[in-house]
Design an enzyme around this catalytic site. Structure first.
Site, PDB file in Angstrom:
ATOM      1  CG  ASP A  89      11.475 -32.779 -13.302  1.00  0.00           C
ATOM      2  OD1 ASP A  89      10.896 -33.458 -12.438  1.00  0.00           O
ATOM      3  OD2 ASP A  89      11.950 -31.663 -13.067  1.00  0.00           O
ATOM      4  CD  GLU A 119       7.617 -34.773 -11.725  1.00  0.00           C
ATOM      5  OE1 GLU A 119       8.375 -33.817 -11.972  1.00  0.00           O
ATOM      6  OE2 GLU A 119       7.581 -35.324 -10.609  1.00  0.00           O
ATOM      7  CG  HIS A 122       8.560 -29.884 -12.403  1.00  0.00           C
ATOM      8  ND1 HIS A 122       8.687 -30.819 -11.411  1.00  0.00           N
ATOM      9  CD2 HIS A 122       7.606 -29.007 -11.978  1.00  0.00           C
ATOM     10  CE1 HIS A 122       7.846 -30.531 -10.415  1.00  0.00           C
ATOM     11  NE2 HIS A 122       7.183 -29.434 -10.746  1.00  0.00           N
ATOM     12  CE1 TYR A 126      14.284 -27.730 -14.187  1.00  0.00           C
ATOM     13  CE2 TYR A 126      13.477 -29.759 -15.160  1.00  0.00           C
ATOM     14  CZ  TYR A 126      13.722 -28.985 -14.053  1.00  0.00           C
ATOM     15  OH  TYR A 126      13.398 -29.456 -12.811  1.00  0.00           O
ATOM     16  CD  GLU A 186       8.867 -37.451  -7.399  1.00  0.00           C
ATOM     17  OE1 GLU A 186       8.321 -36.582  -8.094  1.00  0.00           O
ATOM     18  OE2 GLU A 186       8.226 -38.314  -6.769  1.00  0.00           O
ATOM     19  CD  GLU A 220       9.988 -32.827  -8.090  1.00  0.00           C
ATOM     20  OE1 GLU A 220       9.413 -33.876  -7.739  1.00  0.00           O
ATOM     21  OE2 GLU A 220      10.113 -32.507  -9.288  1.00  0.00           O
ATOM     22  CG  HIS A 223       5.631 -34.666  -6.980  1.00  0.00           C
ATOM     23  ND1 HIS A 223       6.273 -34.355  -8.161  1.00  0.00           N
ATOM     24  CD2 HIS A 223       4.473 -33.941  -6.992  1.00  0.00           C
ATOM     25  CE1 HIS A 223       5.537 -33.500  -8.845  1.00  0.00           C
ATOM     26  NE2 HIS A 223       4.447 -33.224  -8.151  1.00  0.00           N
TER      27      HIS A 223
HETATM   28 ZN    ZN Z   1       9.724 -32.632 -11.085  1.00  0.00          ZN
HETATM   29 ZN    ZN Z   2       8.187 -34.919  -8.894  1.00  0.00          ZN
END
Ligand code: ZN
Ligand code: ZN
Length: 349
Positions: A89, A119, A122, A126, A186, A220, A223
């Site tokens: 990401d 992104e 995302h 994490y 992705e 995703e 995307h």
């Molecule tokens: Zn992502």
């Molecule tokens: Zn993505």
């Protein structure tokens, strides 16, 4: 064919507001959603906004308690998958920005900017998960995995070499190839990681993390669909690039990508995770490689003719398509989300 791409001008008074091409076109660069070249752009914009979420909405309270109850193998794989996703990401944010520079249509550029923002979210998730369940020291270590894990290095370089070639030498051909690697990143390289988390969730483990993974999975898919549309518009407007060689290149790239993904699945799933087998995950990866290749327009069953034509893991499909606004599938949610529908063509070839 090595036609070079021109960058989008910041402002061009002599050009029309509605662009004349997705690449190497003319555009004033003003954005008026009621006067855009591609009819799919505005629905896509609405969909991307409707999916907006942030990690702060998801409680990690239960995951914090549960993490130490996971088996050692589960804990190890959990951290490895998070480390892998964090790297993918991070690269993705940057690639989206580079791609946006060469899109000569203000509405598609706008979509790329939203994609890049997602992104970043995302990546945040994490850090959010890791800072909740492990020490800062271990969190830092997880973010270093990609530098030393040989299987990860092989996989990541496979994609980043394609991105790098486009960044250093932005030709139409390199752009098209970089989109193939994007769809691999992705649309394929996330999938054994997703399967790992959904398998935990169906055993009522780490559902907070899996809820986030589900949101990421949903983003995703959008995307992938956006990059597929860009790929097809570029070929549509520049048909001389729609060659047999490109098709062959794509099929080969997906075959190699699937092999790398299966190797990685051996590392994180193998025969050590209850509830999911290598044979299932191999079938899922091959199915997904075929699916993505078909989405790009190269036909059904092209990469692995022997692979199933429907998603072989029905329970995974249920996790991917859960209606997060109405269901308590993941037990927790704190707001209404748009209904997940299956118009991304995820299930069937
Ligand atoms: Zn992502
Ligand atoms: Zn993505």
């Amino acid at each position: 064919m090595t036609e070079v791409l021109s960058t989008r001008k910041i402002m061009n008074r002599k050009a029309p507001n509605r662009s004349t091409g997705i690449i190497n076109g003319e555009s004033s660069n003003i954005l008026n959603w009621d006067d855009v070249r591609y009819s799919w752009a505005y629905p896509k914009y609405k969909r991307m906004l409707a999916n907006f979420w942030t990690p702060f909405e998801i409680s990690m309270a239960k995951d914090i308690q549960q993490f130490s109850d996971l088996t050692e193998a589960e804990q190890d794989s959990f951290l490895k998958v998070i480390g892998l996703l964090a790297l993918l990401d991070s690269i993705q944010t940057d690639y989206a920005g580079k791609m946006a520079d060469f899109i000569t249509d203000s509405s598609i550029n706008a979509l790329m900017i939203i994609l890049a923002q997602q992104e970043v979210v995302h990546n945040h998730s994490y850090s959010y998960v890791l800072s909740s369940i492990v020490s800062k020291n271990l969190q830092d270590k997880v973010f270093e995995y990609w530098k030393t894990e040989p299987k990860l290095i092989a996989r990541n370089e496979f994609v980043t070499n394609g991105y790098q070639a486009f960044a250093e030498n932005p030709t139409i051909e390199n752009m098209l190839k970089s989109i193939i690697f994007d769809v691999i990143l992705e649309g394929l390289f996330f999938y054994s990681g997703f399967a790992f988390f959904y398998n935990l969730a169906r055993n009522q483990k780490m559902v907070g993390t899996s809820t986030m993974i589900n949101y990421i999975n949903r983003d995703e898919q959008i995307h992938v669909d956006l990059f597929v549309k860009i790929f097809k518009e570029v070929l549509n407007e520049n048909p001389e690039y729609n060659t047999q060689e490109l098709e062959q290149y794509t099929i080969e790239a997906f075959r190699r990508a699937a092999e790398l993904e299966i190797e990685w699945a051996g590392e994180i799933i193998g025969d050590k995770i209850t509830g999911i087998t290598m044979s299932e995950i191999t079938q899922l990866i091959k199915f997904t490689a075929n699916l993505r290749c078909n989405q790009l327009g190269f036909g059904k069953g092209k990469v692995f003719p022997e692979a199933p034509s429907k998603n072989p893991l029905r329970w995974i499909k249920a996790y991917e398509e859960v209606d997060l606004g109405k269901s308590d599938f993941f037990e927790q949610k704190s707001r209404q989300y748009t209904k997940v529908n299956d118009d991304n063509g995820f299930d069937d070839l």
